[in-house]
Motif scaffolding. Structure first.
Motif, PDB file in Angstrom:
ATOM      1  N   PRO A 217       0.833  -1.216   0.000  1.00 38.53           N
ATOM      2  CA  PRO A 217       0.000   0.000   0.000  1.00 38.53           C
ATOM      3  C   PRO A 217       0.862   1.259   0.000  1.00 38.53           C
ATOM      4  CG  PRO A 217       0.022  -0.999   2.190  1.00 38.53           C
ATOM      5  CD  PRO A 217       0.821  -1.904   1.307  1.00 38.53           C
ATOM      6  N   ILE A 218       0.606   2.127  -0.957  1.00 37.16           N
ATOM      7  CA  ILE A 218       1.402   3.341  -1.151  1.00 37.16           C
ATOM      8  C   ILE A 218       0.445   4.508  -1.371  1.00 37.16           C
ATOM      9  CG2 ILE A 218       2.999   4.510  -2.764  1.00 37.16           C
ATOM     10  CD1 ILE A 218       4.376   1.861  -3.205  1.00 37.16           C
ATOM     11  N   ALA A 219       0.829   5.696  -0.920  1.00 37.26           N
ATOM     12  CA  ALA A 219       0.017   6.889  -1.191  1.00 37.26           C
ATOM     13  C   ALA A 219      -0.115   7.061  -2.704  1.00 37.26           C
ATOM     14  CB  ALA A 219       0.674   8.121  -0.570  1.00 37.26           C
TER      15      ALA A 219
ATOM     16  N   ILE B 241      -3.185   2.894  -1.671  1.00 36.98           N
ATOM     17  CA  ILE B 241      -3.626   1.965  -2.716  1.00 36.98           C
ATOM     18  C   ILE B 241      -2.414   1.171  -3.164  1.00 36.98           C
ATOM     19  CG2 ILE B 241      -4.659   1.745  -5.023  1.00 36.98           C
ATOM     20  CD1 ILE B 241      -6.062   4.375  -4.604  1.00 36.98           C
ATOM     21  N   SER B 242      -2.600  -0.080  -3.520  1.00 40.90           N
ATOM     22  CA  SER B 242      -1.505  -0.879  -4.069  1.00 40.90           C
ATOM     23  C   SER B 242      -1.490  -0.788  -5.587  1.00 40.90           C
ATOM     24  CB  SER B 242      -1.665  -2.345  -3.652  1.00 40.90           C
ATOM     25  OG  SER B 242      -2.788  -2.929  -4.302  1.00 40.90           O
ATOM     26  N   ALA B 243      -0.355  -1.122  -6.168  1.00 39.60           N
ATOM     27  CA  ALA B 243      -0.250  -1.144  -7.635  1.00 39.60           C
ATOM     28  C   ALA B 243      -1.233  -2.146  -8.225  1.00 39.60           C
ATOM     29  CB  ALA B 243       1.177  -1.478  -8.047  1.00 39.60           C
ATOM     30  N   PHE B 244      -1.373  -3.304  -7.572  1.00 40.29           N
ATOM     31  CA  PHE B 244      -2.299  -4.317  -8.073  1.00 40.29           C
ATOM     32  C   PHE B 244      -3.738  -3.816  -7.998  1.00 40.29           C
ATOM     33  CE2 PHE B 244      -4.837  -8.278  -7.549  1.00 40.29           C
ATOM     34  CZ  PHE B 244      -4.544  -8.846  -8.775  1.00 40.29           C
ATOM     35  N   GLY B 245      -4.082  -3.107  -6.910  1.00 37.76           N
ATOM     36  CA  GLY B 245      -5.419  -2.551  -6.795  1.00 37.76           C
ATOM     37  C   GLY B 245      -5.714  -1.537  -7.886  1.00 37.76           C
ATOM     38  N   MET B 246      -4.713  -0.704  -8.210  1.00 37.98           N
ATOM     39  CA  MET B 246      -4.910   0.280  -9.275  1.00 37.98           C
ATOM     40  C   MET B 246      -5.116  -0.399 -10.622  1.00 37.98           C
ATOM     41  SD  MET B 246      -5.254   3.429 -10.159  1.00 37.98           S
ATOM     42  CE  MET B 246      -4.673   4.409  -8.774  1.00 37.98           C
ATOM     43  N   VAL B 247      -4.366  -1.458 -10.902  1.00 38.96           N
ATOM     44  CA  VAL B 247      -4.519  -2.166 -12.174  1.00 38.96           C
ATOM     45  C   VAL B 247      -5.900  -2.814 -12.268  1.00 38.96           C
ATOM     46  CG1 VAL B 247      -3.723  -4.213 -13.423  1.00 38.96           C
ATOM     47  CG2 VAL B 247      -2.092  -2.481 -12.716  1.00 38.96           C
ATOM     48  N   ARG B 248      -6.416  -3.305 -11.156  1.00 40.11           N
ATOM     49  CA  ARG B 248      -7.769  -3.865 -11.160  1.00 40.11           C
ATOM     50  C   ARG B 248      -8.799  -2.782 -11.523  1.00 40.11           C
ATOM     51  NH1 ARG B 248      -9.553  -6.963  -6.060  1.00 40.11           N
ATOM     52  NH2 ARG B 248     -11.117  -7.757  -7.518  1.00 40.11           N
ATOM     53  N   VAL B 249      -8.589  -1.568 -11.040  1.00 42.20           N
ATOM     54  CA  VAL B 249      -9.480  -0.458 -11.406  1.00 42.20           C
ATOM     55  C   VAL B 249      -9.382  -0.176 -12.901  1.00 42.20           C
ATOM     56  CG1 VAL B 249      -9.885   2.016 -11.125  1.00 42.20           C
ATOM     57  CG2 VAL B 249      -9.438   0.599  -9.110  1.00 42.20           C
TER      58      VAL B 249
END
Length: 470
Positions: free
Chosen positions: A72-74, A352-360
């Motif tokens: 998780p990163i800003a 948010i994680s990088a993986f979470g952003m890609v899912r979006v």
């Protein structure tokens, strides 16, 4: 006499010494494709201090490259990707925000509709409409900003003089900024404050600024009808300018509208702020561009005020944190594990994680056709254009002190498309520089992070082209 290689081959073919099929097969053979570098090797080779999380998937949502993808990163301004999709879904691409001039008895009202891109030029158009309407002179002039909740700033984590951290209201003018200019006159300075736009830049009377001998760059205070800034003489140089945030937006807009009306021969009393909008007749109005245009500009110029207002419009909430929570709930399972505190990414409390952003990007991003709204080749502004790069990128950057993120889509020359997110951060230096403007070392670190991002996108594109899976 020696034969050239070509002569030898031709002679050999003619004499039947070299089988024609074998020769043709040799010409058709190509050197083996060089495997794409491992993104983790690029990260290690970059020497970038801190942490890097990344994720790449193909258009079908298959993960092709992951590394610290759940970290998780800003999100910084990549948060605006989520906000854009939330607003598009809730409001629709053609939605517009209307600013009205209402006549209610002896009172004239500037009624805001929460238009995040209203400018002084737009108010000038309203003033001209009012002048042509033949209205009698009102005894009261009021400004109503109740279309959105009123907030003095987006976040307390940023310095109060930063123009990208202004107030929020249903009436917002020039992104709630005022233009400060100064020049040396003798031993002191002459300062000006303008509601600057492309065609009209009247003086702002509800904001004042004076030079002062002080250690801090700016100081700020306000009373009910005026804002007061002092500026450090030692930091001003000979001439200069910058934007300052506005924290009394209704009075600022009312003051500017009063000046513009005077130029049309319409004399208005001093503006007052009202909380309740009375019934009346609309005598002039201005509509914003359609939401799709507003979002495209927001993603291109990364305007925090636009993001926060669109998120509040979409959620209907009265607090930013509640509004952000509504956006996370809208994401459903995709939002699980995310921590959202605002809509612009200015707050460090969002994670948010990088993986979470890609899912979006793969889910609502494709459903709502996000890619054409994203900025093309966003790294070129900082790194320069590289004509040798064959792939195309449409993405959103996100930058805070010692945070540099990039999320979007990459398309290879053979037409294969993938979604990616690359999140870079140096937590110790990030925490130590919270709220500061350009702390030591941040420019060098950010440039290195963006260089790494460009290199990683290159290897992502190679993997997409070859459809090789880690």
């Amino acid at each position: 006499m020696s034969l050239s290689r070509r002569g030898f081959l031709v002679s050999g073919l003619a004499a039947g010494l070299i089988p024609g099929g074998a020769f043709a097969q040799g010409l058709e053979q190509r050197p083996p494709v060089r495997p794409a570098p491992d993104p983790r090797d690029l990260i290690a080779g970059s020497g970038l201090p801190g942490q890097v999380g990344f994720a790449l998937s193909d258009a079908r949502g298959n993960a092709m490259s992951l590394g610290h993808a759940a970290l998780p990163i800003a999100p910084a301004s990549t948060m605006k990707v989520l906000t854009a999709l939330f607003a598009l879904d809730r409001l629709g691409t053609s939605h517009r925000f209307r600013t009205r001039i209402i006549r209610s008895g002896d009172m004239l009202i500037l009624a805001g509709g929460g238009d995040p891109v209203l400018t002084t030029d737009d108010l000038a158009t309203l003033a001209a409409q009012l002048g042509a309407s033949g209205q009698t002179r009102p005894t009261r002039f009021a400004v109503w900003g109740g279309a959105l909740p009123r907030m003095r700033q987006i976040t307390q984590q940023q310095a109060d003089y930063l123009s990208y951290n202004p107030a929020i209201s249903g009436v917002m003018l020039n992104f709630n900024r005022v233009h400060l200019g100064w020049r040396r006159v003798g031993v002191d300075y002459q300062l000006s404050l303008e509601a600057r736009a492309a065609r009209h830049s009247p003086r702002a009377y509800t904001v004042t600024a004076t030079p002062a001998s002080q250690s801090s760059l700016f100081t700020y205070r306000a009373d009910e009808d005026r804002e007061y800034w002092t500026v450090s003489r030692a930091a001003m140089g000979r001439n200069g300018s910058r934007w300052l945030p506005v924290r009394l937006p209704e009075l600022y807009a009312g003051d500017v509208f009063q000046t513009l009306c005077r130029a049309q021969g319409v004399v208005l009393p001093s503006p007052e702020v009202i909380d309740d909008l009375p019934k009346g007749m609309t005598v002039a109005f201005h509509d914003s561009p359609p939401l799709e245009t507003i979002i495209r500009d927001m993603l291109k110029y990364s305007t925090n005020l636009t993001a926060e207002t669109l998120g509040l419009h979409a959620s209907g909430a009265q607090e930013l944190e509640n509004s952000a929570q509504g956006m996370r709930e809208w994401l459903g399972n995709i939002g699980r594990g995310m921590r959202l505190a605002d809509h612009s990414g200015l707050s460090a409390d969002s994670l948010i994680s990088a993986f979470g952003m890609v899912r979006v990007l793969n889910g609502p991003g494709r459903d709502l056709n996000l890619r054409p709204l994203l900025k093309a080749e966003p790294l070129d502004a900082d790194l320069g254009h590289d004509a040798s790069i064959p792939h195309k990128v449409a993405a959103k950057t996100g930058t805070l002190n010692f945070v540099s993120n990039l999320a979007g889509y990459v398309t290879t020359p053979n037409g294969r498309e993938g979604s990616f997110a690359i999140f870079c951060t140096d937590p110790p230096r990030r925490n130590a520089s919270m709220g500061l403007e350009l702390p030591a070392g941040v420019s060098t670190w950010t440039h290195a992070a963006k260089t790494l991002q460009r290199d990683m996108i290159g290897t992502f594109a190679d993997r997409l082209r070859d459809q090789s899976v880690m």
